[in-house]
Design a protein around this motif. Structure first.
Motif, short mmCIF file in Angstrom:
data_model
loop_
_atom_site.label_atom_id
_atom_site.label_comp_id
_atom_site.label_asym_id
_atom_site.label_seq_id
_atom_site.Cartn_x
_atom_site.Cartn_y
_atom_site.Cartn_z
N SER A 12 0.84 -1.20 0.00
CA SER A 12 0.00 0.00 0.00
C SER A 12 0.87 1.25 0.00
CB SER A 12 -0.90 0.00 1.24
OG SER A 12 -1.51 1.25 1.40
N ALA A 13 0.46 2.25 -0.76
CA ALA A 13 1.19 3.52 -0.79
C ALA A 13 1.23 4.16 0.59
CB ALA A 13 0.55 4.47 -1.80
N ASN A 14 0.18 3.97 1.37
CA ASN A 14 0.15 4.55 2.72
C ASN A 14 1.19 3.91 3.63
OD1 ASN A 14 -1.87 6.43 2.20
ND2 ASN A 14 -3.47 4.91 2.56
N VAL A 15 1.47 2.64 3.44
CA VAL A 15 2.51 1.97 4.23
C VAL A 15 3.88 2.56 3.87
CG1 VAL A 15 3.69 -0.23 4.61
CG2 VAL A 15 1.20 -0.15 4.54
N VAL A 16 4.13 2.76 2.59
CA VAL A 16 5.40 3.35 2.16
C VAL A 16 5.53 4.77 2.70
CG1 VAL A 16 6.82 3.99 0.17
CG2 VAL A 16 5.45 1.90 0.11
N ARG A 17 4.44 5.53 2.66
CA ARG A 17 4.46 6.89 3.20
C ARG A 17 4.75 6.89 4.69
NH1 ARG A 17 -0.65 7.49 -0.18
NH2 ARG A 17 0.16 8.36 -2.13
N LEU A 18 4.14 5.97 5.42
CA LEU A 18 4.36 5.87 6.86
C LEU A 18 5.82 5.51 7.16
CD1 LEU A 18 3.18 5.90 9.73
CD2 LEU A 18 2.67 3.49 9.42
N ILE A 19 6.36 4.58 6.42
CA ILE A 19 7.77 4.20 6.61
C ILE A 19 8.66 5.40 6.32
CG2 ILE A 19 9.64 2.78 5.66
CD1 ILE A 19 7.52 0.56 5.31
N PHE A 20 8.35 6.14 5.27
CA PHE A 20 9.15 7.33 4.94
C PHE A 20 9.07 8.36 6.06
CE2 PHE A 20 9.51 11.60 3.13
CZ PHE A 20 10.83 11.53 2.68
N LEU A 21 7.87 8.62 6.56
CA LEU A 21 7.72 9.59 7.65
C LEU A 21 8.45 9.14 8.91
CD1 LEU A 21 4.02 10.71 7.24
CD2 LEU A 21 6.08 12.04 6.80
N LEU A 22 8.37 7.86 9.24
CA LEU A 22 9.09 7.36 10.41
C LEU A 22 10.61 7.44 10.21
CD1 LEU A 22 6.92 4.27 11.39
CD2 LEU A 22 7.08 6.47 12.56
N LEU A 79 12.60 10.53 11.35
CA LEU A 79 13.03 10.68 12.73
C LEU A 79 14.50 10.32 12.90
CD1 LEU A 79 9.94 9.10 14.49
CD2 LEU A 79 10.44 11.54 14.21
N LEU A 80 15.05 9.60 11.94
CA LEU A 80 16.45 9.19 11.98
C LEU A 80 17.29 10.18 11.17
CD1 LEU A 80 15.90 5.42 11.20
CD2 LEU A 80 16.33 6.44 13.44
N PRO A 81 18.55 10.38 11.56
CA PRO A 81 19.40 11.25 10.75
C PRO A 81 19.74 10.57 9.43
CG PRO A 81 20.65 10.28 12.55
CD PRO A 81 19.22 9.87 12.75
N GLY A 82 19.81 11.37 8.38
CA GLY A 82 20.15 10.81 7.08
C GLY A 82 19.62 11.65 5.95
N PRO A 83 19.88 11.23 4.74
CA PRO A 83 19.52 12.02 3.54
C PRO A 83 18.16 11.65 2.95
CG PRO A 83 20.93 10.22 2.90
CD PRO A 83 20.78 10.13 4.41
N GLN A 84 17.15 11.46 3.78
CA GLN A 84 15.85 11.01 3.28
C GLN A 84 15.24 11.98 2.26
OE1 GLN A 84 16.86 11.02 6.37
NE2 GLN A 84 16.13 9.27 7.52
N ILE A 85 15.32 13.27 2.54
CA ILE A 85 14.74 14.26 1.62
C ILE A 85 15.47 14.23 0.28
CG2 ILE A 85 14.40 16.73 1.23
CD1 ILE A 85 12.43 15.61 3.20
N LEU A 86 16.79 14.09 0.32
CA LEU A 86 17.55 14.03 -0.93
C LEU A 86 17.20 12.78 -1.73
CD1 LEU A 86 21.03 15.25 0.31
CD2 LEU A 86 19.30 16.54 -0.96
N ILE A 87 16.98 11.68 -1.05
CA ILE A 87 16.59 10.44 -1.74
C ILE A 87 15.21 10.61 -2.37
CG2 ILE A 87 15.96 8.01 -1.36
CD1 ILE A 87 18.22 7.97 0.76
#
Length: 61
Positions: free
Chosen positions: A28-38, A41-49
């Motif tokens: 589900s797209a909502n599961v992927v969105r939830l994983i991305f939002l969670l 909370l961790l340091p890293g380049p999530q926005i760049l990815i």
């Protein structure tokens, strides 16, 4: 499960990256969105990815 990775025209929130990843892997797209939002909370380049996905994953036509 789809065989190609594309950003769909429907079921988008911002750019369709999470929705495209969800369709590709049969989740589900909502599961992927939830994983991305969670992951935000961790340091890293999530926005760049996410931005790289927006630029590199083709749009569905």
């Amino acid at each position: 499960m789809s065989t190609t990775l594309v950003r769909p025209r429907s079921d988008r929130m911002i750019a369709g990256v999470c929705s495209g990843i969800g369709r590709r892997f049969g989740v589900s797209a909502n599961v992927v969105r939830l994983i991305f939002l969670l992951s935000m909370l961790l340091p890293g380049p999530q926005i760049l990815i996410y931005l790289a996905g927006w630029l590199l994953i083709p749009k569905e036509y």
